[in-house]
Scaffold this active site. Structure first.
Site, PDB file in Angstrom:
ATOM      1  N   SER A 220       7.081   0.811   8.611  1.00 23.64           N
ATOM      2  CA  SER A 220       7.737   1.886   7.861  1.00 23.64           C
ATOM      3  C   SER A 220       8.993   2.395   8.575  1.00 23.64           C
ATOM      4  O   SER A 220       9.187   2.167   9.775  1.00 23.64           O
ATOM      5  CB  SER A 220       6.751   3.038   7.684  1.00 23.64           C
ATOM      6  OG  SER A 220       6.402   3.541   8.954  1.00 23.64           O
ATOM      7  N   GLU A 241      12.332  -4.636  10.643  1.00 21.14           N
ATOM      8  CA  GLU A 241      12.140  -4.980   9.223  1.00 21.14           C
ATOM      9  C   GLU A 241      11.409  -3.811   8.597  1.00 21.14           C
ATOM     10  O   GLU A 241      10.184  -3.687   8.718  1.00 21.14           O
ATOM     11  CB  GLU A 241      11.302  -6.263   9.092  1.00 21.14           C
ATOM     12  CG  GLU A 241      11.989  -7.532   9.558  1.00 21.14           C
ATOM     13  CD  GLU A 241      13.067  -8.016   8.591  1.00 21.14           C
ATOM     14  OE1 GLU A 241      13.378  -7.310   7.615  1.00 21.14           O
ATOM     15  OE2 GLU A 241      13.610  -9.103   8.831  1.00 21.14           O
ATOM     16  N   CYS A 275       7.288  -4.844   0.773  1.00 21.60           N
ATOM     17  CA  CYS A 275       8.612  -4.292   1.094  1.00 21.60           C
ATOM     18  C   CYS A 275       9.626  -4.686   0.030  1.00 21.60           C
ATOM     19  O   CYS A 275      10.590  -3.972  -0.210  1.00 21.60           O
ATOM     20  CB  CYS A 275       9.065  -4.773   2.469  1.00 21.60           C
ATOM     21  SG  CYS A 275       9.078  -6.569   2.638  1.00 21.60           S
TER      22      CYS A 275
HETATM   23  P1  NAD Z   1       3.499   1.350   9.841  1.00 23.16           P
HETATM   24  O1  NAD Z   1       4.865   1.765  10.226  1.00 23.16           O
HETATM   25  O2  NAD Z   1       2.494   2.402   9.604  1.00 23.16           O
HETATM   26  O3  NAD Z   1       2.874   0.407  10.978  1.00 23.16           O
HETATM   27  C1  NAD Z   1       3.484  -0.800  11.369  1.00 23.16           C
HETATM   28  C2  NAD Z   1       2.982  -1.199  12.748  1.00 23.16           C
HETATM   29  O4  NAD Z   1       3.479  -0.280  13.714  1.00 23.16           O
HETATM   30  C3  NAD Z   1       1.464  -1.169  12.890  1.00 23.16           C
HETATM   31  O5  NAD Z   1       1.064  -2.269  13.651  1.00 23.16           O
HETATM   32  C4  NAD Z   1       1.218   0.144  13.622  1.00 23.16           C
HETATM   33  O6  NAD Z   1       0.018   0.164  14.341  1.00 23.16           O
HETATM   34  C5  NAD Z   1       2.414   0.166  14.564  1.00 23.16           C
HETATM   35  N1  NAD Z   1       2.783   1.479  15.092  1.00 23.16           N
HETATM   36  C6  NAD Z   1       2.580   2.696  14.539  1.00 23.16           C
HETATM   37  N2  NAD Z   1       3.096   3.665  15.337  1.00 23.16           N
HETATM   38  C7  NAD Z   1       3.648   3.046  16.415  1.00 23.16           C
HETATM   39  C8  NAD Z   1       4.336   3.489  17.579  1.00 23.16           C
HETATM   40  N3  NAD Z   1       4.591   4.769  17.790  1.00 23.16           N
HETATM   41  N4  NAD Z   1       4.747   2.565  18.464  1.00 23.16           N
HETATM   42  C9  NAD Z   1       4.546   1.250  18.255  1.00 23.16           C
HETATM   43  N5  NAD Z   1       3.878   0.772  17.175  1.00 23.16           N
HETATM   44  C10 NAD Z   1       3.445   1.648  16.253  1.00 23.16           C
HETATM   45  O7  NAD Z   1       3.649   0.404   8.565  1.00 23.16           O
HETATM   46  P2  NAD Z   1       2.520  -0.271   7.661  1.00 23.16           P
HETATM   47  O8  NAD Z   1       1.831   0.757   6.840  1.00 23.16           O
HETATM   48  O9  NAD Z   1       1.689  -1.198   8.477  1.00 23.16           O
HETATM   49  O10 NAD Z   1       3.413  -1.188   6.711  1.00 23.16           O
HETATM   50  C11 NAD Z   1       4.029  -0.697   5.576  1.00 23.16           C
HETATM   51  C12 NAD Z   1       5.522  -0.575   5.768  1.00 23.16           C
HETATM   52  O11 NAD Z   1       6.060  -1.781   6.281  1.00 23.16           O
HETATM   53  C13 NAD Z   1       6.253  -0.329   4.470  1.00 23.16           C
HETATM   54  O12 NAD Z   1       7.258   0.621   4.669  1.00 23.16           O
HETATM   55  C14 NAD Z   1       6.855  -1.678   4.154  1.00 23.16           C
HETATM   56  O13 NAD Z   1       8.001  -1.646   3.338  1.00 23.16           O
HETATM   57  C15 NAD Z   1       7.184  -2.167   5.529  1.00 23.16           C
HETATM   58  N6  NAD Z   1       7.308  -3.619   5.527  1.00 23.16           N
HETATM   59  C16 NAD Z   1       8.539  -4.154   5.710  1.00 23.16           C
HETATM   60  C17 NAD Z   1       8.701  -5.531   5.667  1.00 23.16           C
HETATM   61  C18 NAD Z   1      10.042  -6.165   5.846  1.00 23.16           C
HETATM   62  O14 NAD Z   1      10.076  -7.366   6.071  1.00 23.16           O
HETATM   63  N7  NAD Z   1      11.143  -5.438   5.759  1.00 23.16           N
HETATM   64  C19 NAD Z   1       7.597  -6.344   5.445  1.00 23.16           C
HETATM   65  C20 NAD Z   1       6.356  -5.756   5.267  1.00 23.16           C
HETATM   66  C21 NAD Z   1       6.216  -4.387   5.307  1.00 23.16           C
END
Ligand code: NAD
Length: 523
Positions: A220, A241, A275
């Protein structure tokens, strides 16, 4: 389970369709990350020494292991992410397998050393080459929504390029994470070359703190901002991403039946948790009524239920608070004048994570539905006067991941694509470019920076090194000491020779330029 992980407590694998805990996995202790990193560094030093052809050949074994265990892999994806099995096969498995196939065939060619021809006459006294070296240990932090496709489409090029990887998969998908590490061991990759660490944000943070050479993050915007800050503190380069708010523009000359099917699939596949989802649909007013009617008709035919049931089309959202968020977004839009044409409600009768596929018209940029990433099964539509207005509205977003244009005139579609603010634009298709191994993926603005997939994604996994070989090793360089008025005049003559106009000016200054090149330094 993660061979390198030291358990403190466990991480549950939860089925979003039922809320049931399916299994427990070892949680990685944040304190062990420095040790995991030094083991990865040791594994990388041997791996990088192998010829790239050998490293890429190993990817064929990986592909075969994935094919042999595709049922287990697909079952884990369905169980933890809730998506229908068809989507696990078409999206997760296909992308993972095809990435292995692509880089096994093309990795060595894409990273072959390149000659750098020099354009300036002075530069011709040297030959130049580019070589691509591994970055070292790459930390990959992944989202849950494509728990195989996303981590594997980054791990595979990373190891092809000669890196080791520490991947923190999402705490929502620990089974998939454990299977990824096992795949690399089963395929004969060296121990500790690919390590999966399990846990939430604290483990991701510990991974950055340990000091890998690069971070590839998918998730995110809010987390991306924290990652960027943490990486900046340590000057670790990153690829981000992040989210999307993809526009779909349907022009009056589009094949409406097809465009409506695409809008419905593009908005609801993986329950809209993509995404690259169609998040904002702009339709030319001449065909609005017909397109909306088709979207409603097609949406009403969709079957909602658990991903393991082959007869369903749309699965659950990942966690209960996402259902509440969908209701909030719909209520906000309705309060500001939007109309729900079908769906729009939670379905607690099916389970606590189900929300109906929803078509909502009359949405505009004052509403949360057009401002925030929806990440759920809502097809939000705004009518536009013409293509000019569609482009302006599509570009009115902080996000810029991808977009699509629908028209029977491919040339016009491409002209509009060129004007859209997005990392990728599809003409007459949505989302599927993510499955084309050669196509770079990534956005800018709130959608992040850097690229994954294709050659651009592979180049994120290397350091580009320039090698310069002098052709006149026995000569001192004209710009070295000693300086003086003579050299100043000669330098000026040299500039006139290089940049002072046409052939006449060149000929006039050629003597000075030559004298400069071969001057006596007097030192
Ligand atoms: P998220 O941001 O909640 O988590 C992503 C990852 O980050 C997880 O592994 C989480 O444990 C880790 N994380 C969380 N806090 C952290 C920190 N402080 N330090 C390091 N790591 C941390 O996202 P999500 O719910 O897993 O995924 C959904 C989001 O991902 C949506 O916004 C979606 O659009 C995006 N996404 C983007 C793409 C792309 O290619 N652009 C692809 C898939 C998903």
């Amino acid at each position: 389970m993660a061979a390198t992980a030291i358990p403190v407590d466990t991480l549950p694998s939860i089925d979003p369709a039922t809320g049931k805990i399916l299994a427990q996995f070892e949680r990685t202790l944040p304190e062990v990350l420095p040790e995991v990193l030094s083991r990865a560094r040791a594994a990388q030093s041997g791996w990088r020494a192998l010829p790239i052809e050998k490293r890429c050949a190993q990817l064929r074994v990986l592909r075969d292991c994935m094919m042999a265990s595709r049922d287990v892999l697909a079952d884990a994806v369905v169980a933890e992410s809730g998506k229908p099995r068809v989507e696990a096969l078409f999206a997760d498995l296909f992308v993972a397998l095809d990435t292995a196939q692509y880089f096994s065939k093309s990795g060595a060619k894409l990273l072959r050393s390149e000659r750098v021809p020099h354009h300036s006459p002075a530069g011709k006294a040297k030959s130049g080459r580019l070589i691509y070296e591994p970055v070292g240990v790459i930390g990959i932090i992944s989202s849950w929504n494509y728990p195989l496709a996303i981590p594997l489409s980054q791990i595979i090029p990373a190891v092809a390029a000669g890196n080791a990887v520490i991947c923190k998969t999402s705490d929502f998908t620990p089974h998939c994470g454990a299977l990824i590490e096992k795949l690399f061991l089963d395929a004969g990759f060296p121990k500790n070359l690919v390590t999966v660490v399990q846990g939430g944000g604290e483990v991701g943070q510990a991974l950055i703190d340990a000091g890998p050479d690069k971070i590839m993050f998918t998730g995110s915007v809010a987390t991306g901002r924290r990652i960027a800050e943490a990486c900046a503190q340590k000057l670790i380069p990153s690829v981000l991403e992040l989210g999307g708010k993809d526009a779909m523009i349907v022009l009056a000359d589009a094949h409406l039946e097809v465009a409506a099917s695409a809008a419905v699939w593009g908005s609801y596949t993986n329950c809209g948790q993509v995404c690259l989802s169609v998040e904002r649909l702009f339709v030319e007013q001449a065909v609005e009524e017909k397109l909306l009617a088709l979207c409603v008709e097609k949406t009403k035919k969709l079957r909602l239920g658990p991903g393991c049931d082959p007869a369903i089309d749309v699965g659950p959202l990942i966690r209960p608070h996402h259902v509440q968020r969908m209701s909030d977004l719909v209520n906000d839009a309705v309060a500001r004048g939007a109309r729900v044409l079908c769906g729009g409600k939670a379905r607690p009768d099916l389970g606590s994570n189900f929300f109906e596929p929803t078509v909502i018209a009359g949405v505009n940029s004052t509403m949360r539905l057009f401002q925030e990433e929806t990440f759920g099964p809502i097809l939000a539509v705004q009518v536009v006067k013409d293509s000019e207005e569609a482009v302006a509205r599509a570009n009115d977003s902080a996000f810029s991941l991808a977009a699509s244009v629908w028209t029977s005139d491919a040339k016009r579609g491409q002209a509009i694509a060129a004007r859209l603010r997005a990392g990728a634009v599809m003409v007459n298709d949505a989302i599927s470019y993510f499955g084309i191994a050669e196509a770079p993926h990534g956005g800018f603005g709130a959608s992040g920076w850097g690229r994954t997939h294709g050659k651009a994604g592979l180049l994120e996994m290397v350091q580009t090194k320039y090698i310069d070989v002098d052709r006149l090793p026995g000569r001192e360089k004209p710009w070295w000491y000693r300086y003086g008025a003579d050299l100043e005049r000669a330098a000026d003559g040299f500039l006139k020779f290089e940049f002072g106009g046409g052939l006449t000016a060149k000929l006039r200054n050629a003597r000075t330029a030559l004298k400069t090149m071969f001057r006596d330094h007097g030192l």
